[in-house]
Design a protein around this motif. Structure first.
Motif, PDB file in Angstrom:
ATOM      1  N   GLU A  25       0.885  -1.178   0.114  1.00 25.75           N
ATOM      2  CA  GLU A  25       0.276   0.017   0.181  1.00 25.75           C
ATOM      3  C   GLU A  25       0.897   1.275  -0.119  1.00 25.75           C
ATOM      4  N   ARG A  26       2.190   1.105   0.400  1.00 26.36           N
ATOM      5  CA  ARG A  26       2.739   2.189   0.578  1.00 26.36           C
ATOM      6  C   ARG A  26       3.740   2.445  -0.524  1.00 26.36           C
ATOM      7  N   GLY A  27       3.450   1.724  -1.533  1.00 27.53           N
ATOM      8  CA  GLY A  27       4.191   1.613  -2.999  1.00 27.53           C
ATOM      9  C   GLY A  27       5.682   0.906  -2.835  1.00 27.53           C
ATOM     10  N   GLU A  28       5.963   0.375  -1.893  1.00 29.02           N
ATOM     11  CA  GLU A  28       7.353  -0.475  -1.838  1.00 29.02           C
ATOM     12  C   GLU A  28       7.319  -1.863  -2.391  1.00 29.02           C
ATOM     13  N   LEU A  29       8.310  -2.231  -2.886  1.00 24.99           N
ATOM     14  CA  LEU A  29       8.229  -3.925  -3.416  1.00 24.99           C
ATOM     15  C   LEU A  29       7.725  -4.703  -2.579  1.00 24.99           C
ATOM     16  N   PRO A  88       9.975  -5.722 -15.743  1.00 26.44           N
ATOM     17  CA  PRO A  88       8.602  -5.382 -15.108  1.00 26.44           C
ATOM     18  C   PRO A  88       9.086  -3.848 -14.460  1.00 26.44           C
ATOM     19  N   THR A  89       8.023  -3.102 -14.622  1.00 24.99           N
ATOM     20  CA  THR A  89       7.876  -1.818 -13.739  1.00 24.99           C
ATOM     21  C   THR A  89       7.974  -2.053 -12.208  1.00 24.99           C
ATOM     22  N   THR A  90       8.769  -1.483 -11.553  1.00 25.54           N
ATOM     23  CA  THR A  90       9.026  -1.763 -10.044  1.00 25.54           C
ATOM     24  C   THR A  90       8.444  -0.437  -9.036  1.00 25.54           C
ATOM     25  N   LEU A  91       7.843   0.603  -9.509  1.00 23.65           N
ATOM     26  CA  LEU A  91       7.568   1.629  -8.862  1.00 23.65           C
ATOM     27  C   LEU A  91       6.085   1.868  -9.152  1.00 23.65           C
ATOM     28  N   PRO A  92       5.521   2.650  -8.494  1.00 25.79           N
ATOM     29  CA  PRO A  92       4.270   3.119  -8.687  1.00 25.79           C
ATOM     30  C   PRO A  92       4.097   4.235  -9.460  1.00 25.79           C
ATOM     31  N   THR A  93       3.101   4.333 -10.580  1.00 37.05           N
ATOM     32  CA  THR A  93       2.816   5.410 -11.358  1.00 37.05           C
ATOM     33  C   THR A  93       2.430   6.693 -10.477  1.00 37.05           C
ATOM     34  N   LEU A  94       2.510   7.876 -11.125  1.00 35.15           N
ATOM     35  CA  LEU A  94       1.831   9.216 -10.646  1.00 35.15           C
ATOM     36  C   LEU A  94       0.496   9.038 -10.528  1.00 35.15           C
ATOM     37  N   ASP A  95      -0.269   8.291 -11.164  1.00 38.12           N
ATOM     38  CA  ASP A  95      -1.395   8.341 -11.243  1.00 38.12           C
ATOM     39  C   ASP A  95      -1.996   7.326 -10.282  1.00 38.12           C
ATOM     40  N   GLU A  96      -1.225   6.279  -9.759  1.00 37.93           N
ATOM     41  CA  GLU A  96      -1.544   5.535  -8.759  1.00 37.93           C
ATOM     42  C   GLU A  96      -1.696   6.014  -7.323  1.00 37.93           C
ATOM     43  N   LEU A  97      -0.625   7.303  -7.237  1.00 38.74           N
ATOM     44  CA  LEU A  97      -0.293   7.713  -5.821  1.00 38.74           C
ATOM     45  C   LEU A  97      -1.137   9.016  -5.710  1.00 38.74           C
ATOM     46  N   LEU A  98      -1.399   9.689  -6.796  1.00 36.21           N
ATOM     47  CA  LEU A  98      -2.198  11.253  -6.598  1.00 36.21           C
ATOM     48  C   LEU A  98      -3.354  11.043  -5.944  1.00 36.21           C
ATOM     49  N   GLY A  99      -3.588  11.782  -4.866  1.00 34.81           N
ATOM     50  CA  GLY A  99      -5.059  11.817  -4.182  1.00 34.81           C
ATOM     51  C   GLY A  99      -5.043  10.476  -3.062  1.00 34.81           C
ATOM     52  N   ARG A 100      -4.164   9.688  -3.010  1.00 31.99           N
ATOM     53  CA  ARG A 100      -4.432   8.599  -2.102  1.00 31.99           C
ATOM     54  C   ARG A 100      -3.713   9.269  -0.737  1.00 31.99           C
ATOM     55  N   THR A 101      -4.249   8.602   0.555  1.00 35.76           N
ATOM     56  CA  THR A 101      -3.550   8.921   1.652  1.00 35.76           C
ATOM     57  C   THR A 101      -2.637   7.801   2.159  1.00 35.76           C
ATOM     58  N   LEU A 102      -1.263   8.347   2.300  1.00 39.00           N
ATOM     59  CA  LEU A 102      -0.199   7.317   2.868  1.00 39.00           C
ATOM     60  C   LEU A 102       0.330   7.859   4.026  1.00 39.00           C
ATOM     61  N   ASP A 103       0.258   7.334   5.450  1.00 38.72           N
ATOM     62  CA  ASP A 103       0.690   7.681   6.673  1.00 38.72           C
ATOM     63  C   ASP A 103      -0.091   9.025   6.947  1.00 38.72           C
ATOM     64  N   SER A 104      -1.351   8.894   6.917  1.00 40.10           N
ATOM     65  CA  SER A 104      -2.007  10.231   7.017  1.00 40.10           C
ATOM     66  C   SER A 104      -1.779  11.577   6.311  1.00 40.10           C
ATOM     67  N   VAL A 105      -1.163  11.382   5.230  1.00 41.70           N
ATOM     68  CA  VAL A 105      -0.853  12.463   4.639  1.00 41.70           C
ATOM     69  C   VAL A 105      -1.548  12.332   3.037  1.00 41.70           C
ATOM     70  N   VAL A 106      -2.201  13.350   2.695  1.00 44.07           N
ATOM     71  CA  VAL A 106      -2.703  13.042   1.082  1.00 44.07           C
ATOM     72  C   VAL A 106      -1.419  13.474   0.225  1.00 44.07           C
TER      73      VAL A 106
END
Length: 316
Positions: free
Chosen positions: A180-184, A207-225
């Motif tokens: 959920e945090r985008g880590e492998l 393979p792609t190893t990192l999340p894309t920008l559109d997968e992260l934008l707007g999500r809340t991680l560690d209580s931070v949007v």
């Protein structure tokens, strides 16, 4: 030195005419290499509205401002406006990327048709789609393509077998599983081979190893949007520990409104000691390694709706 391969998916007519060329200039400015993967047939982006009935689709659309990034006109192609033929009308723009020294490859023939149908289609349908892309690429660039990156990370076993038939040595058609945090989820994930119909294929998957920008934008991680002010910092945290990576970006996003974020990433990755390379460069680094083999597998990733081709946790 760890490498970070930049894989640029060019999905649309607008992305080909505008975003991809913006990225050419930005990459040149930062002396970074990359691979451009083009959609080569009609732009039926408007047909993607049928995905509205899929779980998670509206959540993703609301987070990533699809209309803002792709433009209302693009979203009407194939619905209220005729679908422009990207390969026929954007030849000059595609050749400009090649002339600037960047590797170019196949993304798809028709992005929406491939993404929405390939998983359940047969060998004949799959081969026709890929052959159209192969032939159109050769018409545009004057040479056969050498690599492929699947639209929407959607494939089937026939498609993987066809890449071998084309003689492709490497491709980037799938994803590594992420937390959920985008880590492998599997720290050792990365280059591998696949099995199709019981046969180990020659084509190496990067393979792609990192999340894309559109997968992260707007999500809340560690209580931070996660928004445009902190997303670059969020991704740079994921690359702080040196290892090879593949990052997928989109001409319609990082090549336009999100270009300042991509520039922050380029600067940050160089500061972290990464060599910013193309898929061809990355392949040269790993081609002689003893790589694991996996079956074709599907899974879900945080921030993206539906299942994608993923690298499973255990090899065969």
């Amino acid at each position: 030195m760890p490498v970070l391969a930049l894989k640029i998916d060019v999905d649309t007519y607008r992305g080909t005419r505008e975003g991809a060329l913006n990225l050419v200039h930005l990459l040149q400015k930062h002396q970074a290499n990359a691979t451009f993967l083009y959609s080569l047939g009609p732009d039926h982006t408007g047909w993607a509205l049928r995905r509205a009935f899929r779980p998670g689709f509206f959540q993703k659309v609301s987070r990533t401002s699809v209309v803002e990034h792709y433009g209302l006109k693009t979203l009407m192609y194939g619905v209220l406006l005729p679908a422009p033929d990207i390969g026929k009308t954007c030849t000059q723009q595609m050749r400009a990327a090649q002339a600037a020294g960047f590797e170019c490859g196949i993304h798809t023939w028709d992005h929406v048709v491939w993404q929405d149908n390939v998983r359940r289609r047969d060998a004949a349908w799959t081969k026709k789609q890929l052959q159209q892309s192969f032939d159109r690429f050769r018409e545009i660039f004057g040479q056969a393509p050498k690599t492929h990156g699947a639209a929407g990370w959607q494939m089937n076993e026939h498609a993987f077998a066809q890449l071998d038939a084309f003689g492709f040595a490497y491709a980037s058609d799938g994803r590594c599983m992420l937390t959920e945090r985008g880590e492998l989820a599997n720290p050792s994930a990365g280059p591998h081979r696949l099995q199709a119909f019981g046969k180990t294929l020659s084509c190496i998957q990067l393979p792609t190893t990192l999340p894309t920008l559109d997968e992260l934008l707007g999500r809340t991680l560690d209580s931070v949007v996660i928004d445009e002010s902190n997303i670059a910092r969020t991704i740079l945290k994921l690359t702080a520990s040196p290892r090879d990576h593949v990052f997928t970006l989109h001409a319609e996003l990082e090549g336009q409104k999100l270009a300042p974020i991509f520039e922050q990433l380029l600067e940050g990755w160089k500061a972290q000691g990464y060599d910013l390379v193309s898929m061809a460069d990355y392949y040269q680094k790993v081609k002689n390694d003893a790589l694991p083999t996996y079956p074709v597998s599907w899974g879900e990733l945080p921030g993206r709706s539906g299942e994608l081709i993923v690298q499973p946790s255990s090899s065969q």
